[in-house]
Design an enzyme around this catalytic site. Structure first.
Site, PDB file in Angstrom:
ATOM      1  CG  ASP A  48     -37.907 -21.605 -40.922  1.00 50.48           C
ATOM      2  OD1 ASP A  48     -38.454 -20.475 -40.355  1.00 50.48           O
ATOM      3  OD2 ASP A  48     -37.904 -22.532 -40.306  1.00 50.48           O
ATOM      4  CG  ASP A  74     -29.338 -25.192 -36.335  1.00 47.89           C
ATOM      5  OD1 ASP A  74     -29.526 -23.794 -35.733  1.00 47.89           O
ATOM      6  OD2 ASP A  74     -29.041 -26.035 -35.584  1.00 47.89           O
ATOM      7  CE1 TYR A 166     -37.530 -14.273 -27.207  1.00 46.95           C
ATOM      8  CE2 TYR A 166     -38.652 -12.959 -25.474  1.00 46.95           C
ATOM      9  CZ  TYR A 166     -38.403 -13.127 -26.713  1.00 46.95           C
ATOM     10  OH  TYR A 166     -39.161 -12.575 -27.995  1.00 46.95           O
TER      11      TYR A 166
END
Length: 267
Positions: A48, A74, A166
């Protein structure tokens, strides 16, 4: 007791941190999937960008009696993705399951979004899967394995939210999934996707709720589902477990909706 379907396997879960930004009792898909994999016997590497979130998931897995380690990266940075994959393999000695869970929405029509907004949305939702595949496939090819990508019902239909970036990115995840599945089918690697529908996760309250109360958000989303209720992160994690396990050994290139029938409803 769990039936240990992933015993002896090592799994990396990108976006596996436990997000505490939602109402009490609401968990993220990545953290829930990581815990589910661990309960079924996998060594789990939780990746994460938020180190505290990754640590929370590992603490929960450890409390359950499982085995996990937290790594920070990242997932839009290729160097960081390759680094954590290398660290994961060094730690576990193998890699059998890859779960790509990173995702974020950005509300706004094309007349409202900037090009930077568009690029950032594509990077988080689509580039992250490409980079994870690029880094992990050499290891999956060593002994065969499974990749599970978390997509969305928004990739195949309008869901009521104006987030074209998205939706387009998740549609890209779908076709990337199919392309990888066919390219590597004869080399022992399976690639599938879960299309999550109206799922009750912290992201809903952080990115989609606006000024609405928790109660109103839940009522609206429950009413929009054919089942009369939202799904949970565990519903998605259970589907991912099937696709990660040997029970789905002859399943690849599948886009599996976990949406209570939303994707097949006309309106």
């Amino acid at each position: 007791m769990a039936d240990r379907r992933l015993s002896g396997k090592a799994a990396i879960v990108f976006g596996g941190g436990l997000n505490t930004g939602g109402p009490a009792g609401v968990s993220s898909i990545g953290a829930t999937t990581a815990r589910t994999f661990a309960r079924h016997g996998a060594q789990v590497v939780v990746v994460d960008v938020d180190d505290a979130a990754a640590d929370r998931t590992v603490a929960a897995i450890t409390a359950d009696g499982g085995t996990a380690v937290a790594l920070v990266a990242d997932v839009t940075d290729p160097e960081q993705v390759h680094r954590v994959v290398g660290e994961a393999v060094d730690h576990c000695g193998r890699l059998d399951v890859v779960q790509n869970t990173v995702g974020a929405t950005r509300l706004g029509g094309v007349d409202e979004l900037t090009l930077a907004d568009w690029h950032r949305t594509l990077a988080l939702n689509l580039d992250s899967v490409f980079l994870a595949a690029q880094a992990t496939l050499p290891h999956l090819l060593e002994r065969g394995g499974s990749m599970v990508n978390v997509s969305s019902t928004a990739s195949i239909r309008w869901t009521g939210y104006p987030y074209p970036g998205y939706a387009a990115a998740k549609a890209g995840v779908n076709q990337l999934t199919r392309s990888l599945a066919l390219q590597y089918a004869d080399r022992g690697v399976r690639v599938n996707a879960v299309l999550a529908g109206l799922i009750d996760t912290p992201l809903v309250y952080q990115q989609l709720a606006g000024d609405s109360s928790v109660e109103q958000v839940r009522a609206d989303r429950d009413a929009h589902s054919p089942t009369g209720r939202m799904g949970t992160a565990q519903d998605v994690a259970d589907a991912a477990l099937f696709l990660a396990s040997d029970e789905s050994r002859y399943v690849t290139g599948v886009l599996l909706p976990v949406d209570g029938g939303l994707s097949v409803r006309a309106a």
